[in-house]
Design a protein around this motif. Structure first.
Motif, PDB file in Angstrom:
ATOM      1  N   LEU A 136       0.838  -1.207   0.000  1.00 19.77           N
ATOM      2  CA  LEU A 136       0.000   0.000   0.000  1.00 19.77           C
ATOM      3  C   LEU A 136       0.872   1.255   0.000  1.00 19.77           C
ATOM      4  CD1 LEU A 136      -2.919  -0.563   2.560  1.00 19.77           C
ATOM      5  CD2 LEU A 136      -3.120  -0.100   0.125  1.00 19.77           C
ATOM      6  N   ILE A 189      -2.256   3.263   5.944  1.00 22.81           N
ATOM      7  CA  ILE A 189      -3.388   2.754   6.701  1.00 22.81           C
ATOM      8  C   ILE A 189      -3.118   3.014   8.173  1.00 22.81           C
ATOM      9  CG2 ILE A 189      -2.412   0.417   6.607  1.00 22.81           C
ATOM     10  CD1 ILE A 189      -5.335  -0.643   6.739  1.00 22.81           C
ATOM     11  N   PRO A 208      -5.836  -5.156   0.996  1.00 22.58           N
ATOM     12  CA  PRO A 208      -6.634  -4.526   2.053  1.00 22.58           C
ATOM     13  C   PRO A 208      -8.112  -4.797   1.807  1.00 22.58           C
ATOM     14  CG  PRO A 208      -5.901  -2.889   0.473  1.00 22.58           C
ATOM     15  CD  PRO A 208      -5.265  -4.191   0.070  1.00 22.58           C
ATOM     16  N   PHE A 224     -11.110  -0.158   4.322  1.00 21.95           N
ATOM     17  CA  PHE A 224     -10.529   1.109   3.894  1.00 21.95           C
ATOM     18  C   PHE A 224     -10.908   2.281   4.792  1.00 21.95           C
ATOM     19  CE2 PHE A 224     -10.635  -1.664   0.240  1.00 21.95           C
ATOM     20  CZ  PHE A 224      -9.380  -1.483  -0.306  1.00 21.95           C
ATOM     21  N   VAL A 245      -7.708   4.295   5.555  1.00 18.57           N
ATOM     22  CA  VAL A 245      -6.711   4.315   4.487  1.00 18.57           C
ATOM     23  C   VAL A 245      -6.766   5.694   3.838  1.00 18.57           C
ATOM     24  CG1 VAL A 245      -6.049   3.329   2.253  1.00 18.57           C
ATOM     25  CG2 VAL A 245      -6.877   1.836   4.069  1.00 18.57           C
TER      26      VAL A 245
END
Length: 111
Positions: free
Chosen positions: A28, A35, A53, A56, A59
């Motif tokens: 990510l 995150i 993931p 979210f 995020v």
């Protein structure tokens, strides 16, 4: 209103272990996302081995920190302090932690 919904396809897989979760966080991060609550339950390991993931809620884009609402920033820092920090790979930990704590200046006062 239906067009304004976020829809995620069903993904089969298993809950990743700590090292696999760290791999997901790193992936990510290299895609310019962070995150605030990295933990195995927020990722899924696909049959291919990819860790993706699935939650979210916290995020965000690395370059979009200023646009996050202050209460959301507080929650990101709070979850990071509660244990999310233990899922950050060592090679990105310093930069990651600096970015997280820049979200909420009073983070030292969060318990």
């Amino acid at each position: 209103m239906k067009d304004l919904q976020i829809r995620m396809p069903f993904i089969e897989g298993t809950i990743p272990n700590k090292l696999e979760t760290m791999m997901g966080v790193k992936n990510l991060y290299h895609k310019d996302f962070m995150i605030g609550d990295p933990k195995p339950a927020n990722f899924i390991k696909k049959a291919t081995g990819e860790v993706a993931p699935i939650d979210f809620g916290l995020v965000f884009l690395k370059g979009n920190i200023r646009d996050i609402h202050m209460e959301v920033k507080r929650e990101i820092v709070k979850d990071y302090i509660k244990g999310g920090h233990s899922f950050i790979p060592q090679e990105i930990k310093k930069e990651y932690t600096t970015a997280i704590f820049s979200l909420y200046p009073a983070s030292a006062q969060i318990t």
